[in-house]
Every structure is written in structure tokens, then in C-alpha cells.
Write an enzyme that holds these catalytic residues in place. Sequence first.
Site, PDB file in Angstrom:
ATOM      1  N   SER A 145      -7.431   3.642  11.466  1.00 38.46           N
ATOM      2  CA  SER A 145      -6.717   4.749  10.836  1.00 38.46           C
ATOM      3  C   SER A 145      -7.531   6.017  11.025  1.00 38.46           C
ATOM      4  O   SER A 145      -8.750   5.957  11.216  1.00 38.46           O
ATOM      5  CB  SER A 145      -6.571   4.451   9.340  1.00 38.46           C
ATOM      6  OG  SER A 145      -6.213   5.604   8.611  1.00 38.46           O
ATOM      7  N   TYR A 158      -9.971   2.132   1.060  1.00 41.09           N
ATOM      8  CA  TYR A 158      -9.264   2.097   2.334  1.00 41.09           C
ATOM      9  C   TYR A 158     -10.109   2.754   3.426  1.00 41.09           C
ATOM     10  O   TYR A 158     -10.261   2.203   4.524  1.00 41.09           O
ATOM     11  CB  TYR A 158      -7.906   2.791   2.193  1.00 41.09           C
ATOM     12  CG  TYR A 158      -7.071   2.758   3.444  1.00 41.09           C
ATOM     13  CD1 TYR A 158      -6.340   1.628   3.774  1.00 41.09           C
ATOM     14  CD2 TYR A 158      -7.007   3.858   4.297  1.00 41.09           C
ATOM     15  CE1 TYR A 158      -5.560   1.597   4.921  1.00 41.09           C
ATOM     16  CE2 TYR A 158      -6.243   3.836   5.438  1.00 41.09           C
ATOM     17  CZ  TYR A 158      -5.516   2.698   5.754  1.00 41.09           C
ATOM     18  OH  TYR A 158      -4.760   2.662   6.889  1.00 41.09           O
TER      19      TYR A 158
END
Length: 184
Positions: A145, A158
Site C-alpha cells: 500500500s 496498518y
Amino acid sequence: MRRVDLSGKVAVVTGGGSGIGRAVVLCYGSLGAKVVAADIAEAAAEAVAREAAQAGFTCRAFPVDVTEAGSVDAMVAFAVEKYGSLDVLVNCAGVGTLSGILDMLEEEWDMVLDTNLKGTFLCTRAAAKWMVDNKKPGRIINISSINDQVPLAGLAHYCASKGGVMMFTRAAALALAPSNIRGN
């Protein structure tokens, strides 16, 4: 533009029941690969396999919990049993919650790190072991990501997991290169 031909290749896609994983399953199928759509949400994986079959692609669903080594090993065994090989692993399974550090529960941290980072490790290890044991060149693709580089306050767990995926991918690529396994 040259079209990629994955005819004769076998790919396993974790998180294949939705989102980016679903798109990868359908793309690889359209390029000729035999695909396993692996997902903890068995019904979602089965729906993607049906969608792929309706489009004329070869795809099977497999329920997997990427945080459990036995489940991951069974996923690799399933792909090899059904299709006779394993050429590509796409680690796309991932989760995240929006939670500030002061409010984040330990269980949230563990769930995100276990799924995103430990899951990537377990799946990579299982696929690479099969490839090495069978002297089979392969590709392992780990989906990360922008949050592996760009932090967000409500996504510390995350961001940490995706940063870990990026560095794990680089280290795994170096370790597996002598066995003709590319990591991206």
C-alpha cells in the site's frame, strides 16, 4: 502493446474473494492462467470462481485463513492437487481498521499484523518451499500500500504491517533469487 500470456501457469491469489484480489483472479484468468481464488470468506471466493467460470476461465475457490500455517499449507496442496503445479502466488489478503493509537485494542493490532504481515510470510514460505522442493521457478507478488511509505494517524497498525510487507518482500526476493523465484 504485447499481451501477457499466462497459459499453462497456475496462480494462487489470497484475498481473491473481493477487491484487488478479485480483480487479479479475473485478470490472470483472462490471460490464460489456472487460478485459485483463496479467501477467508469462502462464499466470496466461490462467487468469484463462478464469475470466472462464466467468463470461460479456469478457477477454483479455496477457503484459507492466512494467519494459520496449516490452512496455508492446505491451500498450496490444493492448488498443486487440482492443477499440478504452482507458478505464481499473489499475497493480496489484507485487513485494516480505523483506530487511533490511544484507542486501539491489542486485538485490532494483532488482527491487522497477523493478516497483513504474518499471512504474507506464511503464504510466501509455503509457496516458495513447494517451488524450491520441486525445482520450479516462480513468482511471488506481495500487495502492499502507499501506506508503507505514507503514514496516517488512524492507521498505525496498518501502516506498520504494510511497511513490514515491503521490507519482507525485498528480503525474500534476495533470499529466493538463487532458486529462480522472483519476489515483487
